[in-house]
Design an enzyme around this catalytic site. Structure first.
Site, PDB file in Angstrom:
ATOM      1  N   ASN A 139      -5.372  -4.040  -6.579  1.00 31.63           N
ATOM      2  CA  ASN A 139      -6.501  -3.400  -6.008  1.00 31.63           C
ATOM      3  C   ASN A 139      -6.156  -1.713  -5.823  1.00 31.63           C
ATOM      4  O   ASN A 139      -7.114  -1.054  -5.777  1.00 31.63           O
ATOM      5  CB  ASN A 139      -6.964  -3.973  -4.789  1.00 31.63           C
ATOM      6  CG  ASN A 139      -7.791  -3.364  -3.946  1.00 31.63           C
ATOM      7  OD1 ASN A 139      -9.232  -3.187  -4.424  1.00 31.63           O
ATOM      8  ND2 ASN A 139      -7.506  -2.452  -2.672  1.00 31.63           N
ATOM      9  N   TYR A 153     -12.369   8.648 -13.695  1.00 32.25           N
ATOM     10  CA  TYR A 153     -12.156   7.703 -13.142  1.00 32.25           C
ATOM     11  C   TYR A 153     -12.717   6.503 -13.672  1.00 32.25           C
ATOM     12  O   TYR A 153     -12.070   5.428 -13.859  1.00 32.25           O
ATOM     13  CB  TYR A 153     -12.707   7.628 -11.534  1.00 32.25           C
ATOM     14  CG  TYR A 153     -12.590   6.222 -10.971  1.00 32.25           C
ATOM     15  CD1 TYR A 153     -11.683   5.760 -10.062  1.00 32.25           C
ATOM     16  CD2 TYR A 153     -13.816   5.587 -10.402  1.00 32.25           C
ATOM     17  CE1 TYR A 153     -11.803   4.669  -9.389  1.00 32.25           C
ATOM     18  CE2 TYR A 153     -14.064   4.717  -9.679  1.00 32.25           C
ATOM     19  CZ  TYR A 153     -12.957   3.927  -9.182  1.00 32.25           C
ATOM     20  OH  TYR A 153     -12.940   2.968  -8.565  1.00 32.25           O
ATOM     21  N   ASP A 177       0.932  -1.141   0.059  1.00 32.31           N
ATOM     22  CA  ASP A 177       0.126   0.054   0.238  1.00 32.31           C
ATOM     23  C   ASP A 177       0.953   1.203   0.224  1.00 32.31           C
ATOM     24  O   ASP A 177       2.044   1.249   0.407  1.00 32.31           O
ATOM     25  CB  ASP A 177      -0.984   0.032   1.272  1.00 32.31           C
ATOM     26  CG  ASP A 177      -2.143   0.854   1.032  1.00 32.31           C
ATOM     27  OD1 ASP A 177      -2.024   2.073   0.884  1.00 32.31           O
ATOM     28  OD2 ASP A 177      -3.414   0.246   1.299  1.00 32.31           O
ATOM     29  N   LYS A 196     -10.819   3.158 -15.516  1.00 29.05           N
ATOM     30  CA  LYS A 196     -11.246   1.866 -14.849  1.00 29.05           C
ATOM     31  C   LYS A 196     -11.738   1.085 -16.239  1.00 29.05           C
ATOM     32  O   LYS A 196     -11.433  -0.092 -16.350  1.00 29.05           O
ATOM     33  CB  LYS A 196     -12.226   1.693 -13.891  1.00 29.05           C
ATOM     34  CG  LYS A 196     -11.749   2.154 -12.702  1.00 29.05           C
ATOM     35  CD  LYS A 196     -10.648   1.302 -11.985  1.00 29.05           C
ATOM     36  CE  LYS A 196     -10.288   1.308 -10.704  1.00 29.05           C
ATOM     37  NZ  LYS A 196      -9.221   0.393 -10.144  1.00 29.05           N
TER      38      LYS A 196
END
Length: 272
Positions: A105, A174, A43, A178
């Site tokens: 992710n 966004y 992360d 995606k």
């Protein structure tokens, strides 16, 4: 099949989960660990759960994985930075010698200085959204393809916004980033299939993570009206998505590649 292999179908496997510090990424890391996989938790902020008052069962996600009896390392990395990505995969190889599962992710609708509509988006936010969501995915997939010897499963995370347009057109860039992840997923599936590497994606809808819950009133997310507007009449929980990750990581999906599974309670059925 032995009793142990049935209980721990991912025993002996190594997984990288990016964006694993909280929310969905943390749920993915813990689900894979519960199935027997050793987990690399990555992360940009490994302590991000605390920023949103998300309660951990141990001091860190790495410690939570280890509590489940699995091996784990934590690597702080900005997945849009090629040097950080290289270090993540080098550290994984040094610690475990292999990679079997990648869950891409990292990312999010993280515009900083402009509105959510296409006409409101600044150049800096365009760059930020594309880097965090599409560039990061490509860099990690490229690195994973080099490390996965003898096959593996790459699971990209796209979004409901890449499949259907939200009323009024918000989260435009966004969603575009995606949507790029969706196309990239299919192209990589075609390219890497002969190497035994499956590439699929999950497209979550509104999932009640700690961050979404904390920002619900401000952003108009997680409302009763939104829940009632879904065919399943409820908003998603992190475990709803973790179940899809489990399916795509395990041999249950051994003949599935190039697919995008929507985990959105049926939101795409109401697409405009």
């Amino acid at each position: 099949m032995t009793e142990n292999s049935a209980a721990l179908p991912l025993a002996g496997k190594v997984a990288i989960v990016t964006g694993a510090g909280r929310g969905l990424g943390r749920a993915y890391a813990l689900r894979l660990a519960s199935l027997g996989a050793d987990v690399v938790a990555s992360d940009i902020n490994l302590d991000s759960a605390r920023d949103w008052n998300e309660e951990l069962t141990a001091d860190s996600v790495q410690a939570e994985v280890e509590t489940l009896g699995r091996r784990s390392i934590a690597v702080q990395a900005d997945m849009s930075n090629p040097e950080d990505v290289a270090r993540l995969f080098d550290d994984t190889k040094a610690a475990f010698g292999r990679l079997d599962i990648l869950v891409n992710n990292a990312g999010g609708a993280i515009a900083r200085d402009s509105g959510p509509l296409a006409t409101q988006t600044s150049q800096s936010d365009y760059d930020l959204l594309m880097d965090a969501n599409l560039r990061s995915c490509l860099l990690a997939c490229q690195a994973a393809a080099r490390l996965m010897n003898g096959g593996g499963s790459i699971i990209n995370v796209t979004s409901q916004t890449a499949v259907s347009t939200l009323p009024g057109g918000p989260l435009a860039i966004y969603g575009a980033a995606k949507a790029g992840v969706t196309v990239l997923t299919r192209c990589l599936a075609a390219e890497l299939g002969p190497q035994g590497i499956r590439v699929n994606a999950i497209a979550p809808g509104i999932i009640m993570t700690s961050r979404v819950a904390a920002q619900a009133a401000e952003r108009g997310l997680g409302t009763n009206a939104q829940a009632e507007g879904l065919p399943l009449r409820r908003l998603g929980q992190v475990e709803d998505c973790a179940g899809v990750i489990e399916f795509l990581a395990r041999d249950l999906s051994q003949y599935v590649t190039g697919q995008v599974i929507c985990a959105d309670g049926g939101a795409v059925l109401n697409a405009s």
